[in-house]
Design a protein around this motif. Structure first.
Motif, mmCIF file in Angstrom:
data_model
loop_
_atom_site.group_PDB
_atom_site.id
_atom_site.type_symbol
_atom_site.label_atom_id
_atom_site.label_comp_id
_atom_site.label_asym_id
_atom_site.label_seq_id
_atom_site.Cartn_x
_atom_site.Cartn_y
_atom_site.Cartn_z
ATOM 1 N N PRO A 111 -4.266 -11.547 12.159
ATOM 2 C CA PRO A 111 -3.874 -10.894 10.867
ATOM 3 C C PRO A 111 -3.222 -9.497 11.228
ATOM 4 C CG PRO A 111 -6.213 -11.051 11.021
ATOM 5 C CD PRO A 111 -5.552 -11.881 12.036
ATOM 6 N N TYR A 112 -3.554 -8.732 12.221
ATOM 7 C CA TYR A 112 -3.290 -7.476 12.665
ATOM 8 C C TYR A 112 -2.087 -7.314 13.693
ATOM 9 C CZ TYR A 112 -7.762 -6.348 10.124
ATOM 10 O OH TYR A 112 -8.547 -6.157 9.206
ATOM 11 N N GLU A 113 -1.801 -8.430 14.160
ATOM 12 C CA GLU A 113 -0.823 -8.483 15.334
ATOM 13 C C GLU A 113 0.622 -9.392 14.815
ATOM 14 O OE1 GLU A 113 -0.523 -6.547 17.945
ATOM 15 O OE2 GLU A 113 -2.632 -5.515 17.514
ATOM 16 N N ASP A 114 0.459 -10.727 15.285
ATOM 17 C CA ASP A 114 1.378 -11.546 14.800
ATOM 18 C C ASP A 114 1.674 -11.841 13.318
ATOM 19 O OD1 ASP A 114 2.068 -11.648 17.603
ATOM 20 O OD2 ASP A 114 0.603 -13.543 17.949
ATOM 21 N N GLY A 115 0.512 -11.606 12.794
ATOM 22 C CA GLY A 115 0.531 -11.797 11.167
ATOM 23 C C GLY A 115 1.074 -10.915 10.295
ATOM 24 N N TRP A 116 1.628 -9.904 10.723
ATOM 25 C CA TRP A 116 1.948 -8.785 9.930
ATOM 26 C C TRP A 116 3.107 -9.387 8.961
ATOM 27 C CZ3 TRP A 116 7.431 -7.581 9.906
ATOM 28 C CH2 TRP A 116 8.138 -7.814 10.831
ATOM 29 N N MET A 117 3.188 -8.653 7.840
ATOM 30 C CA MET A 117 4.290 -9.391 6.708
ATOM 31 C C MET A 117 5.728 -8.508 6.656
ATOM 32 S SD MET A 117 1.281 -10.433 4.191
ATOM 33 C CE MET A 117 2.141 -11.704 3.634
ATOM 34 N N ILE A 118 5.508 -7.253 6.318
ATOM 35 C CA ILE A 118 6.773 -6.508 6.033
ATOM 36 C C ILE A 118 6.598 -5.325 6.970
ATOM 37 C CG2 ILE A 118 7.164 -7.632 3.971
ATOM 38 C CD1 ILE A 118 6.160 -5.209 2.613
ATOM 39 N N LYS A 119 7.792 -4.672 7.290
ATOM 40 C CA LYS A 119 7.899 -3.325 7.838
ATOM 41 C C LYS A 119 8.546 -2.237 6.659
ATOM 42 C CE LYS A 119 7.245 -4.317 12.397
ATOM 43 N NZ LYS A 119 7.525 -4.016 13.887
ATOM 44 N N VAL A 120 7.992 -1.350 6.335
ATOM 45 C CA VAL A 120 8.617 -0.514 5.006
ATOM 46 C C VAL A 120 9.045 1.011 5.627
ATOM 47 C CG1 VAL A 120 8.152 0.632 2.778
ATOM 48 C CG2 VAL A 120 7.220 -1.761 3.606
ATOM 49 N N ARG A 121 10.216 1.474 5.423
ATOM 50 C CA ARG A 121 10.543 2.764 5.651
ATOM 51 C C ARG A 121 9.871 3.737 4.137
ATOM 52 N NH1 ARG A 121 15.585 2.738 6.387
ATOM 53 N NH2 ARG A 121 15.291 2.563 8.405
ATOM 54 N N PRO A 122 8.753 4.315 4.473
ATOM 55 C CA PRO A 122 8.015 4.772 3.330
ATOM 56 C C PRO A 122 9.084 5.807 2.598
ATOM 57 C CG PRO A 122 6.672 4.665 5.159
ATOM 58 C CD PRO A 122 8.023 4.478 5.581
ATOM 59 N N SER A 123 9.018 5.877 1.323
ATOM 60 C CA SER A 123 9.740 6.906 0.571
ATOM 61 C C SER A 123 8.783 8.294 0.167
ATOM 62 C CB SER A 123 10.446 6.379 -0.783
ATOM 63 O OG SER A 123 9.326 5.712 -1.498
ATOM 64 N N SER A 124 7.350 8.061 0.450
ATOM 65 C CA SER A 124 6.414 8.995 -0.011
ATOM 66 C C SER A 124 5.474 8.739 0.983
ATOM 67 C CB SER A 124 6.125 8.860 -1.349
ATOM 68 O OG SER A 124 6.316 9.997 -1.976
ATOM 69 N N PRO A 125 5.574 9.144 2.491
ATOM 70 C CA PRO A 125 4.544 9.096 3.360
ATOM 71 C C PRO A 125 3.211 9.513 3.039
ATOM 72 C CG PRO A 125 6.416 9.730 4.353
ATOM 73 C CD PRO A 125 6.746 9.759 3.028
ATOM 74 N N PRO A 151 0.745 -1.030 -0.128
ATOM 75 C CA PRO A 151 -0.273 0.089 0.091
ATOM 76 C C PRO A 151 0.932 1.285 -0.025
ATOM 77 C CG PRO A 151 -0.166 -1.053 2.274
ATOM 78 C CD PRO A 151 1.092 -1.827 1.265
ATOM 79 N N VAL A 152 2.306 1.165 -0.101
ATOM 80 C CA VAL A 152 2.942 2.173 0.090
ATOM 81 C C VAL A 152 4.310 1.841 -0.500
ATOM 82 C CG1 VAL A 152 4.039 1.725 2.571
ATOM 83 C CG2 VAL A 152 3.795 4.186 1.706
ATOM 84 N N SER A 153 5.190 2.761 -1.271
ATOM 85 C CA SER A 153 6.500 2.550 -1.463
ATOM 86 C C SER A 153 7.399 2.822 -0.611
ATOM 87 C CB SER A 153 6.628 3.745 -2.871
ATOM 88 O OG SER A 153 5.799 3.580 -3.810
ATOM 89 N N GLY A 154 8.613 2.110 -0.738
ATOM 90 C CA GLY A 154 9.675 2.390 0.360
ATOM 91 C C GLY A 154 10.655 1.277 0.284
ATOM 92 N N GLU A 155 11.508 1.257 1.339
ATOM 93 C CA GLU A 155 12.395 0.340 1.602
ATOM 94 C C GLU A 155 12.093 -0.976 2.626
ATOM 95 O OE1 GLU A 155 16.954 -0.468 3.626
ATOM 96 O OE2 GLU A 155 16.153 1.657 3.117
ATOM 97 N N VAL A 156 11.951 -2.065 2.330
ATOM 98 C CA VAL A 156 11.661 -3.159 3.269
ATOM 99 C C VAL A 156 12.768 -3.223 4.467
ATOM 100 C CG1 VAL A 156 11.128 -5.397 3.826
ATOM 101 C CG2 VAL A 156 10.470 -4.229 1.541
ATOM 102 N N VAL A 157 12.409 -2.911 5.558
ATOM 103 C CA VAL A 157 13.411 -2.803 6.566
ATOM 104 C C VAL A 157 13.489 -4.074 7.428
ATOM 105 C CG1 VAL A 157 13.518 -0.308 6.769
ATOM 106 C CG2 VAL A 157 11.930 -1.355 8.140
ATOM 107 N N GLU A 158 12.152 -4.641 7.380
ATOM 108 C CA GLU A 158 12.135 -5.949 8.234
ATOM 109 C C GLU A 158 10.795 -6.799 7.668
ATOM 110 O OE1 GLU A 158 11.036 -7.204 13.053
ATOM 111 O OE2 GLU A 158 11.452 -5.047 12.604
ATOM 112 N N VAL A 159 11.189 -8.093 7.749
ATOM 113 C CA VAL A 159 10.126 -9.185 7.377
ATOM 114 C C VAL A 159 10.019 -9.989 8.325
ATOM 115 C CG1 VAL A 159 9.953 -10.977 5.767
ATOM 116 C CG2 VAL A 159 11.297 -9.020 5.022
ATOM 117 N N ASN A 160 8.540 -10.611 8.499
ATOM 118 C CA ASN A 160 8.088 -11.179 9.516
ATOM 119 C C ASN A 160 8.496 -12.881 9.357
ATOM 120 O OD1 ASN A 160 6.958 -12.647 11.525
ATOM 121 N ND2 ASN A 160 4.893 -11.658 11.178
ATOM 122 N N THR A 161 9.752 -13.222 9.995
ATOM 123 C CA THR A 161 10.237 -14.732 9.396
ATOM 124 C C THR A 161 9.454 -15.650 10.089
ATOM 125 O OG1 THR A 161 11.887 -14.023 11.315
ATOM 126 C CG2 THR A 161 12.598 -13.675 9.028
#
Length: 166
Positions: free
Chosen positions: A129-143, A106-116
């Motif tokens: 789905p909203y807690e332990d099931g998160w997928m990636i963390k992104v540093r948005p390039s265009s918030p 839903p947003v552009s940016g760098e993937v800073v963490e992946v839910n391994t």
């Protein structure tokens, strides 16, 4: 509101209908709406991903509505940390007992963490789905891209309208 949407999704997923009841003790009824939880404080995309923006990081996952339609998730494909994602572009896939679906950012940016954890326990997407099931963390390039996403009320209405057409 979240309970109402959840009950509607469940009824639709189960195709609950008692219109053929043979006893007068039960009135005929049919439930065809979908219920899933929609949380305040998150933004939602029309492809059913959620994003939680905190400070310089946006956490991304698929919505309860999406996981409910997919069924039991058995495999998750995720990108490498350090890669980049583009708004609306696919960054991975979720495979369930019913189907395989791309997951879009839903947003552009760098993937800073992946839910391994999802590699070993993909069902976390179903159970949390909203807690332990998160997928990636992104540093948005265009918030500012987050401004075009739906809030909880808009997303709830979107899901209700989408489900009414299926």
């Amino acid at each position: 509101m979240a309970l109402k949407l959840w009950a509607s999704s469940t009824a639709n997923a189960l195709k609950i209908s008692c219109s053929g009841a043979k006893t007068s003790l039960f009135l005929p009824f049919s439930i065809s709406r979908c219920f899933s939880s929609v949380l305040d404080g998150l933004k939602y995309s029309s492809s059913h991903e959620w994003v939680k923006h905190e400070g310089s990081v946006a956490t991304v996952g698929i919505t309860d509505h999406a996981q409910g339609h997919l069924g039991e998730v058995v495999f998750v494909e995720l990108p490498e940390s350090g890669g980049s994602v583009s708004k609306g572009g696919s960054f991975g896939a979720v495979e369930s007992v019913k189907a395989t679906s791309d997951v879009n950012s839903p947003v552009s940016g760098e993937v800073v963490e992946v839910n391994t954890k999802l590699t070993e326990t993909p069902g976390l997407i179903n159970s949390s789905p909203y807690e332990d099931g998160w997928m990636i963390k992104v540093r948005p390039s265009s918030p500012s891209e987050l401004d075009s996403l739906m809030g909880p009320k808009e997303y709830t209405k979107f899901c209700e309208e989408e489900d009414a057409h299926h």
